[in-house]
Design a protein around this motif. Structure first.
Motif, PDB file in Angstrom:
ATOM      1  N   SER A   1      -9.023   5.400  23.968  1.00 49.99           N
ATOM      2  CA  SER A   1      -8.017   6.125  23.178  1.00 49.99           C
ATOM      3  C   SER A   1      -6.609   5.622  23.464  1.00 49.99           C
ATOM      4  O   SER A   1      -5.805   5.468  22.545  1.00 49.99           O
ATOM      5  CB  SER A   1      -8.096   7.626  23.487  1.00 49.99           C
ATOM      6  OG  SER A   1      -9.356   8.112  23.203  1.00 49.99           O
TER       7      SER A   1
ATOM      8  N   VAL B   1      -6.768  12.993  20.708  1.00 45.29           N
ATOM      9  CA  VAL B   1      -7.996  12.479  21.331  1.00 45.29           C
ATOM     10  C   VAL B   1      -7.729  12.103  22.791  1.00 45.29           C
ATOM     11  O   VAL B   1      -8.582  12.330  23.659  1.00 45.29           O
ATOM     12  CB  VAL B   1      -8.541  11.292  20.521  1.00 45.29           C
ATOM     13  CG1 VAL B   1      -9.639  10.581  21.265  1.00 45.29           C
ATOM     14  CG2 VAL B   1      -9.059  11.775  19.178  1.00 45.29           C
TER      15      VAL B   1
ATOM     16  N   SER C   1      -7.828  15.384  24.585  1.00 48.60           N
ATOM     17  CA  SER C   1      -9.166  15.984  24.661  1.00 48.60           C
ATOM     18  C   SER C   1     -10.066  15.224  25.630  1.00 48.60           C
ATOM     19  O   SER C   1     -10.850  15.836  26.359  1.00 48.60           O
ATOM     20  CB  SER C   1      -9.801  16.058  23.274  1.00 48.60           C
ATOM     21  OG  SER C   1     -10.125  14.777  22.799  1.00 48.60           O
ATOM     22  N   THR C   2      -9.954  13.902  25.682  1.00 53.38           N
ATOM     23  CA  THR C   2     -10.783  13.155  26.638  1.00 53.38           C
ATOM     24  C   THR C   2     -10.304  13.397  28.074  1.00 53.38           C
ATOM     25  O   THR C   2     -11.121  13.428  28.991  1.00 53.38           O
ATOM     26  CB  THR C   2     -10.789  11.651  26.319  1.00 53.38           C
ATOM     27  OG1 THR C   2      -9.454  11.185  26.191  1.00 53.38           O
ATOM     28  CG2 THR C   2     -11.577  11.358  25.061  1.00 53.38           C
TER      29      THR C   2
ATOM     30  N   THR D   1     -14.172  15.618  19.819  1.00 49.14           N
ATOM     31  CA  THR D   1     -13.687  14.257  20.021  1.00 49.14           C
ATOM     32  C   THR D   1     -14.524  13.263  19.220  1.00 49.14           C
ATOM     33  O   THR D   1     -14.000  12.300  18.651  1.00 49.14           O
ATOM     34  CB  THR D   1     -13.712  13.900  21.514  1.00 49.14           C
ATOM     35  OG1 THR D   1     -12.922  14.862  22.226  1.00 49.14           O
ATOM     36  CG2 THR D   1     -13.142  12.517  21.758  1.00 49.14           C
TER      37      THR D   1
END
Length: 126
Positions: free
Chosen positions: A27, A47, A50-51, A86
């Protein structure tokens, strides 16, 4: 005082953590690589966040042997929601590598929840 034992596989949590770490790297690379087509996009930043959250949650699940039932359940369900969210964002952003990493994260989640159990230390409850 009663005791209950938690029996979840930590190898699945480690697989989720590795998938999240690789997803975070992909990402970040997508965000800064102008050839990716999604460089500088707000969705790419989402993203990345979220990761990173999935990485922290998976590491807590893998390392902490004495989590309460509510916190463990919250992290397990949160990881599943994170993986699907994701993965959906990766599909929309056309990032195939990130999509496959979320598939690996889902396999890790399935191993963590349904895989060979390891009895953790008994957690006393009051």
């Amino acid at each position: 005082m009663s005791t209950r034992s938690a029996s979840l596989s930590t190898s699945g949590a480690w697989l989720m953590a590795l998938a999240a770490l690789a997803g975070l790297a992909v990402s970040i690379a997508n965000y800064f690589n102008r050839d990716s087509g999604i460089a500088g996009e707000p969705g790419t930043l989402l993203v990345i966040a979220s990761t990173a959250i999935m990485l922290v949650a998976a590491l807590i699940l893998a390392r902490a042997s004495r989590l309460g039932g509510f916190l463990r359940g919250f992290l397990v369900i949160g990881c599943l929601v994170d993986i699907f969210g994701t993965g959906f964002a990766a599909y929309l952003l056309e990032s195939q590598a990130l999509l496959w990493l979320m598939v690996a994260g889902l396999v890790g989640w399935l191993l963590h929840v349904f895989g060979p159990a390891r009895d953790l230390k008994a957690i006393p409850t009051s």
